[in-house]
Enzyme design. Structure first.
Site, mmCIF file in Angstrom:
data_model
loop_
_atom_site.group_PDB
_atom_site.id
_atom_site.type_symbol
_atom_site.label_atom_id
_atom_site.label_comp_id
_atom_site.label_asym_id
_atom_site.label_seq_id
_atom_site.Cartn_x
_atom_site.Cartn_y
_atom_site.Cartn_z
ATOM 1 N N HIS A 169 51.557 58.953 80.805
ATOM 2 C CA HIS A 169 51.816 57.783 81.643
ATOM 3 C C HIS A 169 50.986 57.813 82.922
ATOM 4 C CE1 HIS A 169 55.122 57.250 78.959
ATOM 5 N NE2 HIS A 169 55.762 58.315 79.394
ATOM 6 N N HIS A 172 56.444 54.438 75.371
ATOM 7 C CA HIS A 172 56.245 55.585 74.479
ATOM 8 C C HIS A 172 55.767 55.173 73.103
ATOM 9 C CE1 HIS A 172 59.056 57.132 77.560
ATOM 10 N NE2 HIS A 172 58.277 58.174 77.476
#
Lengths: 328, 328
Positions: free
Chosen positions: B56, B214
């Site tokens: 991320h 995700h």
């Protein structure tokens, strides 16, 4: 092709409106003709203007602001801005100390900036950026200007902010350009919206070495290889051009071309730093991220700049733009 | 799969070494166990610790520094960090004013931060981030924490820097989280290196609405549509959650998920700003760029935070991290 847009013809304008709205504390947008300036007019300093085709954001609009550019002229995607944009931008930011154009070496950009400059009624100089070492120095149209451009913009921008005169800004810009070398590699190509498909195809096991920033092919299609080997090929090409000596202080810039995760850019940075550190080169400053992109191209470029004390001082000077900011 | 890497197992470590080398003026890396801290230890302030799976970036490591986090614990890609990382990070940054954990609401993260916290021998609190309005409030494991996380980290980070005590930091963090709503959309999915292919497939004419970070599917696979229509769907969902009133000041954050050109993010920002401005909402602060990514996912999220004067003051406060920097 899947992209966030309404009409392809409106993409640039809608995007620039968003950019202007998001950064109204720093810049303002002129819509007809299209150019971006700082929102506070400066006085008594050389005005720096750059520009070029869009699709490389944040270059150049994201670097307008204190300590860097006074104005940027965005062309259509991968297309030179027109002389009327440059003229209008120049008239808007000229404050009697003269204008320095920072131009990436592409035929259209060079021609249009020349046309605009010749019509100007004020002193001006041009720094031509040709940092891309994937082309030989003897290439017919010369080498291309790529990710090294922002380094020239940052260092000369700081000098202009401190009051350096036009001739010295021009000379400094040329020096930074000469001390800077870049080479890029792509894992996958970009899709120009008006074209609707990638400008070239790469097989699942191939990479393209020596790419520019307009979706053009590089100088070699190669088998996929480890990041370490990719870095070696690029670093060797940079060394052949710059020939850095032991103990030389350098700025190492790893630039994402659009779709490459920051995680991978940092891995490339790590390998490149190791490569040069082993040769006794000192990685003195660094910049990692998406700064000179090629729409959604997957790839990166590595840029090395040989630093002297003046350049370090100017690199470290305050900068306050949408996409490069420190010391302010 | 084409990525810049050597061995998949070494990607995270090599990348973090590069990150640490590129930003040694701000942070330092502890390798065993893995965590990042500021390079200058602070005293007499609440220490903010966050973390979560990697992939991320720049979240969370890019937000360690003055005015924001004291430490970040990176897990393997899309995998929670382990309690020993959090324990070691906490012991490293604890300075007697207590520790505030900022945790995105995922089962693994929540569990591991709890285990670590319970073993700690100092005062602590936890702010749980669950800003993703693509899931109903009644969802079995609650809503996910996504791009709103950095807004909590920035605002509470500034408060802690100014000396706010632990209980007040916790209460402020909860308030910012409640005032924040996010929804994401993907045009194409991401490729987790260890898997080697996209975690789900999307046809050339489909988009995925309500995605997390995700590579999981969203709540709806939809036909491709205009950017204006995409913004409407997301903005409606955010309004249903936050119910902003006329004249409300807001922070509008458009976040790229990894592979989306800045040009398109600014276009989305423009449309979202227009949407809320038409309703009399005041776009008072903004943030556009890749801040909470999902590897190489093509997509974006829109986040709205309802601001009060205290939050504005803290948002504007100086911050000096690798990837968020102003006023310093």
């Amino acid at each position: 092709m899947k992209k966030f847009l309404n009409n392809i013809d409106d993409l640039l304008e809608e995007s620039l409106q968003g950019f202007a709205k998001a950064h109204s504390d720093i810049i303002q947008l002129n819509e007809q003709p299209l150019f971006v300036t700082r929102n506070k007019q400066t006085t008594n300093k050389v005005a720096l203007i750059s520009g070029g085709g869009s699709g490389h954001e944040p270059l150049h609009t994201g670097f307008v602001g204190l300590g860097m550019l006074d104005s940027a002229c965005p062309g259509q995607i991968f297309t030179s801005p027109t002389p009327d944009q440059m003229m209008a931008a120049a008239e808007s930011v000229n404050n009697e100390a003269g204008i320095l154009f920072i131009v990436k070496n592409y035929a259209g950009d060079v021609m249009n900036f020349e046309i605009a400059a010749e019509m100007l009624d004020c002193p001006y100089e041009t720094v031509l950026i040709d940092d891309d070492v994937s082309l030989p120095k003897t290439h017919s149209t010369g080498r291309r200007g790529v990710a090294g451009t922002l380094i020239v913009e940052k260092i000369v921008g700081a000098a202009a902010e401190k009051g350096m005169n036009l001739a010295d800004c021009k000379s400094l810009g040329d020096r930074v350009n000469q001390m800077t070398a870049t080479m890029g590699v792509a894992l996958n190509c970009c899709t120009v919206p008006a074209l609707g498909k990638p400008t070239f195809e790469l097989a699942a096991d191939k990479i393209e070495m020596g790419v520019g920033i307009h979706g053009e092919r590089g100088h070699d299609t190669m088998d996929i290889m480890s990041a370490t080997d990719i870095v070696k090929i690029i670093a060797n090409a940079i060394d052949a051009d710059l020939n850095p000596k032991k103990s030389q202080k350098v700025l190492l810039h790893v630039n994402g071309l659009g779709s490459t995760p920051l995680m991978e850019l940092h891995l490339i940075f790590n390998l490149a730093a190791q490569y040069w550190e082993k040769k006794g080169i000192e990685i003195y400053r660094s910049l990692v991220g998406n700064y000179t992109t090629s729409l959604d191209m997957t790839g990166c470029s590595i840029t090395l700049t040989l630093l002297d004390d003046e350049m370090i001082h100017l690199w470290d000077a305050p900068v306050n733009t949408a996409n490069l900011r420190w010391g302010c």
